[in-house]
Design a protein around this motif. Structure first.
Motif, PDB file in Angstrom:
ATOM      1  N   THR A  84     -38.956  55.142 -11.337  1.00 37.57           N
ATOM      2  CA  THR A  84     -39.397  56.312 -12.099  1.00 37.57           C
ATOM      3  C   THR A  84     -40.893  56.486 -11.890  1.00 37.57           C
ATOM      4  O   THR A  84     -41.579  55.570 -11.418  1.00 37.57           O
ATOM      5  N   PRO A  85     -41.446  57.654 -12.236  1.00 34.79           N
ATOM      6  CA  PRO A  85     -42.902  57.823 -12.108  1.00 34.79           C
ATOM      7  C   PRO A  85     -43.686  56.765 -12.879  1.00 34.79           C
ATOM      8  O   PRO A  85     -44.775  56.358 -12.457  1.00 34.79           O
ATOM      9  N   ASP A  86     -43.128  56.306 -14.005  1.00 33.64           N
ATOM     10  CA  ASP A  86     -43.824  55.300 -14.799  1.00 33.64           C
ATOM     11  C   ASP A  86     -43.627  53.894 -14.246  1.00 33.64           C
ATOM     12  O   ASP A  86     -44.477  53.010 -14.434  1.00 33.64           O
ATOM     13  N   LEU A  87     -42.480  53.678 -13.577  1.00 34.82           N
ATOM     14  CA  LEU A  87     -42.172  52.367 -12.995  1.00 34.82           C
ATOM     15  C   LEU A  87     -41.799  52.541 -11.521  1.00 34.82           C
ATOM     16  O   LEU A  87     -40.636  52.412 -11.132  1.00 34.82           O
ATOM     17  N   PRO A  88     -42.779  52.860 -10.685  1.00 37.95           N
ATOM     18  CA  PRO A  88     -42.475  53.059  -9.258  1.00 37.95           C
ATOM     19  C   PRO A  88     -42.163  51.743  -8.568  1.00 37.95           C
ATOM     20  O   PRO A  88     -42.592  50.677  -9.017  1.00 37.95           O
ATOM     21  N   ALA A  89     -41.403  51.830  -7.498  1.00 35.34           N
ATOM     22  CA  ALA A  89     -41.091  50.649  -6.680  1.00 35.34           C
ATOM     23  C   ALA A  89     -42.116  50.529  -5.562  1.00 35.34           C
ATOM     24  O   ALA A  89     -42.526  51.537  -4.963  1.00 35.34           O
ATOM     25  N   ASP A  90     -42.549  49.309  -5.290  1.00 35.57           N
ATOM     26  CA  ASP A  90     -43.459  49.084  -4.172  1.00 35.57           C
ATOM     27  C   ASP A  90     -42.740  49.364  -2.859  1.00 35.57           C
ATOM     28  O   ASP A  90     -41.591  48.951  -2.672  1.00 35.57           O
ATOM     29  N   ARG A  91     -43.417  50.056  -1.955  1.00 36.85           N
ATOM     30  CA  ARG A  91     -42.816  50.365  -0.660  1.00 36.85           C
ATOM     31  C   ARG A  91     -42.987  49.189   0.289  1.00 36.85           C
ATOM     32  O   ARG A  91     -43.943  48.421   0.206  1.00 36.85           O
ATOM     33  N   ASP A  92     -42.042  49.081   1.238  1.00 40.75           N
ATOM     34  CA  ASP A  92     -42.024  47.991   2.209  1.00 40.75           C
ATOM     35  C   ASP A  92     -41.653  48.599   3.561  1.00 40.75           C
ATOM     36  O   ASP A  92     -40.529  49.081   3.738  1.00 40.75           O
ATOM     37  N   VAL A  93     -42.589  48.596   4.507  1.00 39.36           N
ATOM     38  CA  VAL A  93     -42.342  49.285   5.781  1.00 39.36           C
ATOM     39  C   VAL A  93     -41.223  48.620   6.584  1.00 39.36           C
ATOM     40  O   VAL A  93     -40.528  49.287   7.360  1.00 39.36           O
ATOM     41  N   VAL A  94     -41.035  47.318   6.427  1.00 38.42           N
ATOM     42  CA  VAL A  94     -39.950  46.631   7.132  1.00 38.42           C
ATOM     43  C   VAL A  94     -38.607  47.081   6.575  1.00 38.42           C
ATOM     44  O   VAL A  94     -37.696  47.460   7.320  1.00 38.42           O
ATOM     45  N   LYS A  95     -38.475  47.068   5.256  1.00 41.25           N
ATOM     46  CA  LYS A  95     -37.206  47.479   4.640  1.00 41.25           C
ATOM     47  C   LYS A  95     -36.974  48.983   4.778  1.00 41.25           C
ATOM     48  O   LYS A  95     -35.826  49.439   4.867  1.00 41.25           O
ATOM     49  N   ASP A  96     -38.047  49.785   4.808  1.00 36.59           N
ATOM     50  CA  ASP A  96     -37.887  51.221   5.024  1.00 36.59           C
ATOM     51  C   ASP A  96     -37.168  51.491   6.348  1.00 36.59           C
ATOM     52  O   ASP A  96     -36.308  52.375   6.438  1.00 36.59           O
ATOM     53  N   ALA A  97     -37.529  50.739   7.389  1.00 39.68           N
ATOM     54  CA  ALA A  97     -36.891  50.919   8.692  1.00 39.68           C
ATOM     55  C   ALA A  97     -35.406  50.558   8.624  1.00 39.68           C
ATOM     56  O   ALA A  97     -34.546  51.254   9.186  1.00 39.68           O
ATOM     57  N   LEU A  98     -35.075  49.480   7.925  1.00 33.71           N
ATOM     58  CA  LEU A  98     -33.677  49.072   7.791  1.00 33.71           C
ATOM     59  C   LEU A  98     -32.880  50.077   6.966  1.00 33.71           C
ATOM     60  O   LEU A  98     -31.701  50.333   7.241  1.00 33.71           O
ATOM     61  N   VAL A  99     -33.515  50.682   5.969  1.00 26.92           N
ATOM     62  CA  VAL A  99     -32.850  51.708   5.164  1.00 26.92           C
ATOM     63  C   VAL A  99     -32.497  52.922   6.020  1.00 26.92           C
ATOM     64  O   VAL A  99     -31.441  53.548   5.828  1.00 26.92           O
ATOM     65  N   MET A 100     -33.353  53.271   6.982  1.00 29.30           N
ATOM     66  CA  MET A 100     -33.022  54.374   7.887  1.00 29.30           C
ATOM     67  C   MET A 100     -31.728  54.102   8.638  1.00 29.30           C
ATOM     68  O   MET A 100     -30.937  55.011   8.899  1.00 29.30           O
ATOM     69  N   VAL A 101     -31.502  52.842   8.996  1.00 29.18           N
ATOM     70  CA  VAL A 101     -30.257  52.467   9.668  1.00 29.18           C
ATOM     71  C   VAL A 101     -29.091  52.543   8.692  1.00 29.18           C
ATOM     72  O   VAL A 101     -28.037  53.106   9.004  1.00 29.18           O
ATOM     73  N   LEU A 102     -29.257  51.996   7.493  1.00 29.38           N
ATOM     74  CA  LEU A 102     -28.196  52.026   6.489  1.00 29.38           C
ATOM     75  C   LEU A 102     -27.825  53.464   6.116  1.00 29.38           C
ATOM     76  O   LEU A 102     -26.655  53.760   5.851  1.00 29.38           O
ATOM     77  N   ASP A 103     -28.817  54.349   6.101  1.00 29.29           N
ATOM     78  CA  ASP A 103     -28.569  55.766   5.794  1.00 29.29           C
ATOM     79  C   ASP A 103     -28.064  56.549   7.002  1.00 29.29           C
ATOM     80  O   ASP A 103     -27.855  57.760   6.912  1.00 29.29           O
TER      81      ASP A 103
END
Length: 395
Positions: A194-213
């Motif tokens: 949420t805007p009040d509780l944002p998640a930290d971004r991770d460039v390694v996991k972002d790349a893997l999420v592109m594959v999962l998506d």
């Protein structure tokens, strides 16, 4: 600007060959056919019976990140300090002035997919680029175009020699499973943020999420049939789009690959049996895969096989039983489809980019050569038959 290639044997790849004209306007193909009228003011190139085809495409190279003759200074293929390097990008290491780009043009190749190497279980993001440009960003066709991973001898050797995990095939598979499981958990955290509780971004996991998506394919380096089976097993566990890079023993599972619609990028072909997992390599394999219904492409893995010999490998596949039309698709439309750029390149069709090559004759004839190469309608390579020298346009 209008450019007309006339008096040509035109092989559009999508559609039957014909004798006629290709009309190019402002960098795209406007019209082609046996009865095309050439508008007044158009620049005319008389092909004199030569063959006109779309620019060739090599879907697996290390061009620009593994520079020939440069040793350590030009070797940026593998970042082998961590087995999971999903966020690393080949784009950040490509030197567009490497001589191999000129060799690619001389071989009629207008697009390539540059991969990180196979030393890591997960090596990084690939990028599809053109083979002529001043700096890499203006050469990009699609970024990223896939995420490179490896099974088999390479990662187990690299990390086994370092006395690190993974050092076995089962350890490599575990590394991939852990990475995707962590990426799924990361997806959940992003979804719950949420805007009040944002998640930290991770460039390694972002790349893997592109594959999962399923935004980009999982480019799985593997040779042996058992490794191919592991690649399929993992893809079905996590639901991503699988592409087999190399697939040396893929012809042993051709029916299964066809049934599951898994593309194979076969090659390199003109190599020795340098390690155990490639001892069953066969120039018959592309034809076997194609006849089974697999979408097969042929690759050089440059500089393992010099990139300019892409069409030579296709000719070798024809010599060993592959249908000639299928062999041409394997170095044009099929790789364009795998790297996600078939809407722009890979065949001669109105509206597509004018990446076009004039050959002296049938490109599957070893004696034929690329005489002139255009990228987006601009001539970037010319071969002088009188002096037997090629000239690359300034970048």
């Amino acid at each position: 600007m209008l450019l007309a290639l006339t008096n040509a044997r035109v092989v559009p790849v999508e559609g039957e060959p014909f004798d006629g004209t290709v009309l190019i306007e402002d960098g795209t193909i406007r019209e082609l056919g046996p009865e095309v009228s050439v508008p007044d003011g158009a620049q005319v190139v008389d092909a004199d019976g030569g063959w006109v085809l779309p620019g060739l495409i090599d879907a697996h190279v290390h061009l620009g990140v593994w520079e020939e003759g440069e040793g350590w200074a030009g070797q940026d293929t593998n970042e082998m300090t961590d087995p999971v390097m999903a966020g690393a990008r080949a784009l950040d290491a490509i030197n567009p002035r490497e001589r191999g780009f000129d060799d690619a043009l001389a071989g009629g190749i207008t697009s390539v997919n540059v991969n990180p190497g196979s030393g890591n279980p997960i090596g990084g993001l690939a990028v599809a680029i053109r083979t002529h440009g001043r700096y890499v960003d203006e050469m990009v066709l699609r970024s990223p175009s896939g995420l490179k991973a490896a099974l088999g001898e390479n990662p187990k050797r690299v990390y086994g020699e370092q006395k690190k995990t993974p050092s076995t095939r089962l350890g490599v598979a575990l590394t991939l499973r852990k990475a995707f499981t962590e990426a799924r958990n990361y997806q959940a955290r992003l979804a719950a943020a949420t805007p009040d509780l944002p998640a930290d971004r991770d460039v390694v996991k972002d790349a893997l999420v592109m594959v999962l998506d399923r935004e980009i394919p999982w480019r799985q380096h593997c040779h042996r049939a058992d490794d191919i089976a592991t690649a399929i097993r993992l893809s079905e566990e996590f639901g991503y789009r699988l592409v087999l890079d190399h697939g040396t023993e893929g012809y042993l599972l051709a029916d299964l690959l066809a049934e599951k619609d898994i593309p194979v990028l076969y090659g390199p072909m003109i190599v020795s049996r340098s390690k155990v997992e490639v001892r069953e390599r066969s120039a018959r394999a592309p034809g076997i895969l194609d006849r089974a219904g697999v979408r097969v492409s042929i690759i050089t893995d440059h500089p393992v096989v010099p990139v300019e010999y892409l069409i030579t490998q296709a000719a070798l596949a024809v010599k060993e039983g592959m249908d000639p039309a299928a062999a041409l698709r394997a170095v044009t439309l099929n790789p364009a489809d795998v790297i996600g750029v078939a809407d722009r390149v890979g065949s001669l069709s109105p509206g597509k980019d004018a990446d076009v090559v004039l050959w002296s004759g049938d490109p599957l004839d070893f004696a034929s050569r690329a005489l002139r190469v255009w990228i987006c309608g601009r001539e970037v390579y010319t071969y002088d038959q009188a002096t037997r020298t090629g000239r690359v346009a300034s970048r």
